[in-house]
Design a protein around this motif. Sequence first.
Motif, PDB file in Angstrom:
ATOM      1  N   THR A 255       0.833  -1.205   0.000  1.00 30.78           N
ATOM      2  CA  THR A 255       0.000   0.000   0.000  1.00 30.78           C
ATOM      3  C   THR A 255       0.864   1.250   0.000  1.00 30.78           C
ATOM      4  OG1 THR A 255      -0.082   0.193   2.415  1.00 30.78           O
ATOM      5  CG2 THR A 255      -1.768  -1.194   1.363  1.00 30.78           C
ATOM      6  N   PRO A 256       0.314   2.383  -0.470  1.00 31.18           N
ATOM      7  CA  PRO A 256       1.055   3.647  -0.386  1.00 31.18           C
ATOM      8  C   PRO A 256       1.411   4.015   1.051  1.00 31.18           C
ATOM      9  CG  PRO A 256      -0.753   3.864  -1.936  1.00 31.18           C
ATOM     10  CD  PRO A 256      -0.938   2.537  -1.247  1.00 31.18           C
ATOM     11  N   ASP A 257       0.509   3.746   1.991  1.00 34.30           N
ATOM     12  CA  ASP A 257       0.791   4.072   3.395  1.00 34.30           C
ATOM     13  C   ASP A 257       2.037   3.347   3.892  1.00 34.30           C
ATOM     14  OD1 ASP A 257      -1.348   5.774   3.591  1.00 34.30           O
ATOM     15  OD2 ASP A 257      -2.706   4.297   4.492  1.00 34.30           O
ATOM     16  N   SER A 261       5.372   5.159   5.181  1.00 36.80           N
ATOM     17  CA  SER A 261       5.878   4.825   6.505  1.00 36.80           C
ATOM     18  C   SER A 261       7.355   4.445   6.448  1.00 36.80           C
ATOM     19  CB  SER A 261       5.060   3.669   7.096  1.00 36.80           C
ATOM     20  OG  SER A 261       5.575   3.281   8.350  1.00 36.80           O
ATOM     21  N   MET A 262       7.704   3.627   5.460  1.00 32.42           N
ATOM     22  CA  MET A 262       9.091   3.198   5.329  1.00 32.42           C
ATOM     23  C   MET A 262      10.009   4.378   4.995  1.00 32.42           C
ATOM     24  SD  MET A 262      10.760   0.475   2.648  1.00 32.42           S
ATOM     25  CE  MET A 262      10.370   1.514   1.245  1.00 32.42           C
ATOM     26  N   VAL A 267      13.567   9.621   6.594  1.00 34.05           N
ATOM     27  CA  VAL A 267      13.758  11.040   6.292  1.00 34.05           C
ATOM     28  C   VAL A 267      14.601  11.783   7.321  1.00 34.05           C
ATOM     29  CG1 VAL A 267      12.547  13.248   6.073  1.00 34.05           C
ATOM     30  CG2 VAL A 267      11.771  11.262   4.775  1.00 34.05           C
ATOM     31  N   PRO A 268      14.326  11.667   8.621  1.00 34.59           N
ATOM     32  CA  PRO A 268      15.128  12.437   9.582  1.00 34.59           C
ATOM     33  C   PRO A 268      16.633  12.166   9.467  1.00 34.59           C
ATOM     34  CG  PRO A 268      13.176  11.549  10.649  1.00 34.59           C
ATOM     35  CD  PRO A 268      13.244  10.919   9.294  1.00 34.59           C
TER      36      PRO A 268
END
Length: 323
Positions: A255-257, A261-262, A267-268
């Motif tokens: 899923t896109p979610d 999430s991954m 990102v940080p």
Amino acid sequence: EHAKEIEAIANNPDAPTFENTVVAMEKGGELLTRTSRIFYNLTGTDSSPERRELQKTLAPKLSAHRDNINLNSALFARIETLYDNRESLELDAESERLLEEYYSSFVRAGATLNEEDKATIRKINEEHSKLTTQFSQNLLAESSNVAVVVDDVESLKGMSDRQIASAADAAKAADHDGKYLISITNTTRQPILASLENRELRQRVWEASAYRAQSGENDNTQIISRLAELRAQKAALLGFENWASYGLDEQMAGTPDAVYSMLGSMVPAVVENVKKEAADIQRLIDAEGGDFTVKPWDWAFYAEKVRQGRYDLDENEVKQYFE
């Protein structure tokens, strides 16, 4: 030939079996597969105006041919029968997986839709095939049009002798005899940016790459918008919220979610690392007396210098062993 083979399978009066349906489809289309692979390899590696015109003609025809297979009710009925009874067919694991793949691909192509929606899917697929072909051809043409021509060899400082000689040959082939031509590769990053010392030339190369096919006769922006519309329509017809949901349905993420999430979890750390690298690059620029803030066209060049200073690693020296 392939169409005749498919019709023979779909209209076989015998009850469907794995052999007379799935295996028969696997063995079908040999001539089409062989010739299309050769043709598309040629259009990708040795394109010509004649081949590009053929590609435009063939794209909607091949799209229609795929739809004639995937939306064939009689053929899907045979596959569905086998799929529904797969546990009693005593198939080995590989064959069972193949059957599942066939069933899934037919459903995802629209085999379970009503006739009106099938007709809509056909129209979407036809236009989509035309637009994706035009998109790739525009990009190919633009990559040639936006090649950066350099008048003097001094501007190429940082390039190896082999790279400079190659640029001279490329310029001569493009009727710019006595000059140098830097080709824009079909990638987001241009490897030459890590070598060029001339900042103005780096900017020209970066902008030629970043802004290609966004205006003029090879403008792809409207094509992209239309492709997004077509994909949204197709996803909705097939029962998905959006194209991402459709595309990821059979992928590991699902899923896109899950994808957000991954990636979101990364990102940080990625942003923190980029900030540190930007600070290292800016310190080097300042130390060398550069009166400017690092820009996208500076990044690869100064990142390479930072690596050389920190690790004594010259990527160009390494590359010669991987020609």
